[in-house]
Design a protein around this motif. Sequence first.
Motif, short mmCIF file in Angstrom:
data_model
loop_
_atom_site.label_atom_id
_atom_site.label_comp_id
_atom_site.label_asym_id
_atom_site.label_seq_id
_atom_site.Cartn_x
_atom_site.Cartn_y
_atom_site.Cartn_z
N LEU A 23 0.82 -1.21 0.00
CA LEU A 23 0.00 0.00 0.00
C LEU A 23 0.86 1.26 0.00
O LEU A 23 0.51 2.27 -0.61
N LEU A 24 1.98 1.18 0.68
CA LEU A 24 2.88 2.32 0.73
C LEU A 24 3.70 2.42 -0.55
O LEU A 24 3.72 3.47 -1.21
N ALA A 25 4.35 1.32 -0.94
CA ALA A 25 5.27 1.36 -2.08
C ALA A 25 4.55 1.54 -3.41
O ALA A 25 4.94 2.38 -4.23
N GLU A 26 3.52 0.74 -3.65
CA GLU A 26 2.80 0.82 -4.92
C GLU A 26 2.12 2.17 -5.09
O GLU A 26 2.17 2.79 -6.15
N ASN A 27 1.45 2.62 -4.04
CA ASN A 27 0.75 3.91 -4.14
C ASN A 27 1.72 5.08 -4.26
O ASN A 27 1.40 6.09 -4.89
N GLU A 28 2.90 4.95 -3.68
CA GLU A 28 3.90 6.01 -3.84
C GLU A 28 4.38 6.08 -5.28
O GLU A 28 4.57 7.18 -5.84
N ARG A 29 4.56 4.92 -5.91
CA ARG A 29 4.98 4.90 -7.31
C ARG A 29 3.89 5.50 -8.21
O ARG A 29 4.19 6.26 -9.14
N ILE A 30 2.63 5.15 -7.93
CA ILE A 30 1.51 5.72 -8.70
C ILE A 30 1.45 7.23 -8.53
O ILE A 30 1.28 7.98 -9.50
N THR A 31 1.60 7.69 -7.29
CA THR A 31 1.52 9.12 -7.01
C THR A 31 2.63 9.89 -7.71
O THR A 31 2.40 10.94 -8.34
N ALA A 32 3.86 9.38 -7.62
CA ALA A 32 4.99 10.06 -8.25
C ALA A 32 4.80 10.14 -9.76
O ALA A 32 5.04 11.19 -10.38
N PHE A 89 -0.82 6.97 6.01
CA PHE A 89 0.40 7.76 5.87
C PHE A 89 0.65 8.11 4.41
O PHE A 89 1.01 9.24 4.08
N GLN A 90 0.43 7.14 3.51
CA GLN A 90 0.68 7.41 2.09
C GLN A 90 -0.36 8.38 1.53
O GLN A 90 -0.02 9.22 0.68
N LYS A 91 -1.60 8.29 2.00
CA LYS A 91 -2.60 9.26 1.55
C LYS A 91 -2.22 10.68 1.98
O LYS A 91 -2.41 11.64 1.25
N LEU A 92 -1.67 10.78 3.17
CA LEU A 92 -1.17 12.09 3.61
C LEU A 92 -0.02 12.54 2.70
O LEU A 92 0.09 13.72 2.37
N ALA A 93 0.80 11.59 2.27
CA ALA A 93 1.91 11.92 1.37
C ALA A 93 1.41 12.48 0.05
O ALA A 93 2.04 13.37 -0.53
N THR A 94 0.26 11.98 -0.45
CA THR A 94 -0.26 12.52 -1.71
C THR A 94 -0.57 14.01 -1.57
O THR A 94 -0.42 14.77 -2.53
N GLU A 95 -0.99 14.41 -0.38
CA GLU A 95 -1.28 15.82 -0.16
C GLU A 95 0.01 16.64 -0.14
O GLU A 95 0.04 17.79 -0.60
N TYR A 96 1.09 16.04 0.37
CA TYR A 96 2.37 16.72 0.34
C TYR A 96 2.94 16.78 -1.07
O TYR A 96 3.65 17.73 -1.43
N PHE A 97 2.65 15.78 -1.91
CA PHE A 97 3.02 15.85 -3.31
C PHE A 97 2.39 17.09 -3.95
O PHE A 97 3.03 17.82 -4.71
N ALA A 98 1.10 17.29 -3.66
CA ALA A 98 0.40 18.45 -4.22
C ALA A 98 1.05 19.75 -3.73
O ALA A 98 1.26 20.69 -4.51
#
Length: 339
Positions: A92-101, A153-162
Amino acid sequence: MKILVTGAKGFIAGYLIEDLLNHGWEVVGLDNLSKYGDVEKSYDTHSRYRFVKGDAKDTNLLRDLLEDCEYFLAGAAMIGGITYFHEFAYDLLAENERITASSFDGAIYAFKKAKLKKIIVVSSSMVFESATEFPTKEGYQFECPPPLSTYGFQKLATEYFAKGAWEQYRLPYTIVRPFNCIGTGEKRALCDREVKSGNVTLAMSHVVPDLVQKILKKQNPLHILGNGNQVRHYTYGGDLATAIRLSIESDKALNEDFNLSTPVSTSVIELAEAIWKKIKGDEPFEYISDTPFKYDVQKRVPDISKAKNILGFEAKTTLDTSLDEIIPWIKHQVEIGGI
């Protein structure tokens, strides 16, 4: 206007794409079919809809698809029910981080080189997993402790990507946080495995389909995770679709984040009793508390005034009305083996 929606075969996207098409949008949907497979949608043959089978981690594909899009809803993610949080903690962390990036790389390119106006980030109420203030306002995610689950945590990271993409590249954004979406169309995921809950075996996902299945399968007393006092805001998918569309269309939503939810708090026990009465009528309701999962948030109550004041959004569909639609759909899916 034209929009790219990733995760197009997903649960919320099904409601959103239909709403967008009904309001004159041209939509390109992207999905790799990894969750549900190639499920049919009512709008598959719509003249203003085009589906592309592909992976949101393919940045070059995103660049191509965004070439003539004004908006990009980044909805692709590895997502599931509470069992996902525990069974796929790393993925959930690794795959979603790759998708987000990949999604932001594609969006930054399209903003600089093409005509993209904004990226819309689908976050989650799980960013408030560790919240202690209720109702929880937008912005509190920067004040409360970070989420404990890797998904939150990764969903919060998507907000930091923005936030980062705006600060460095001036890429405009809007962040939407749906709270506990309920509706039809949430079928069994391809990777789901069946687990025992009392005398019933089912592929556990989210609380509404789980409870409906158990009651339809004549479980009595009903098995509930935890003490049943967990508080949620069960929000109909059609209402969430309206809210997300409004956040896309509104100039006032630029670089803002929104809690999207019904105003009504409902405990799991209250939900279970409501479903029980619709299926069993006056038959006495009894339940047993099973050991809860580790990341079972006890209280999730959003402040929704911002969405009302800026977007003019208010969820209209009651839980009672939603269940009248959902229960027959799940019953049919149980009969045909779709859930």
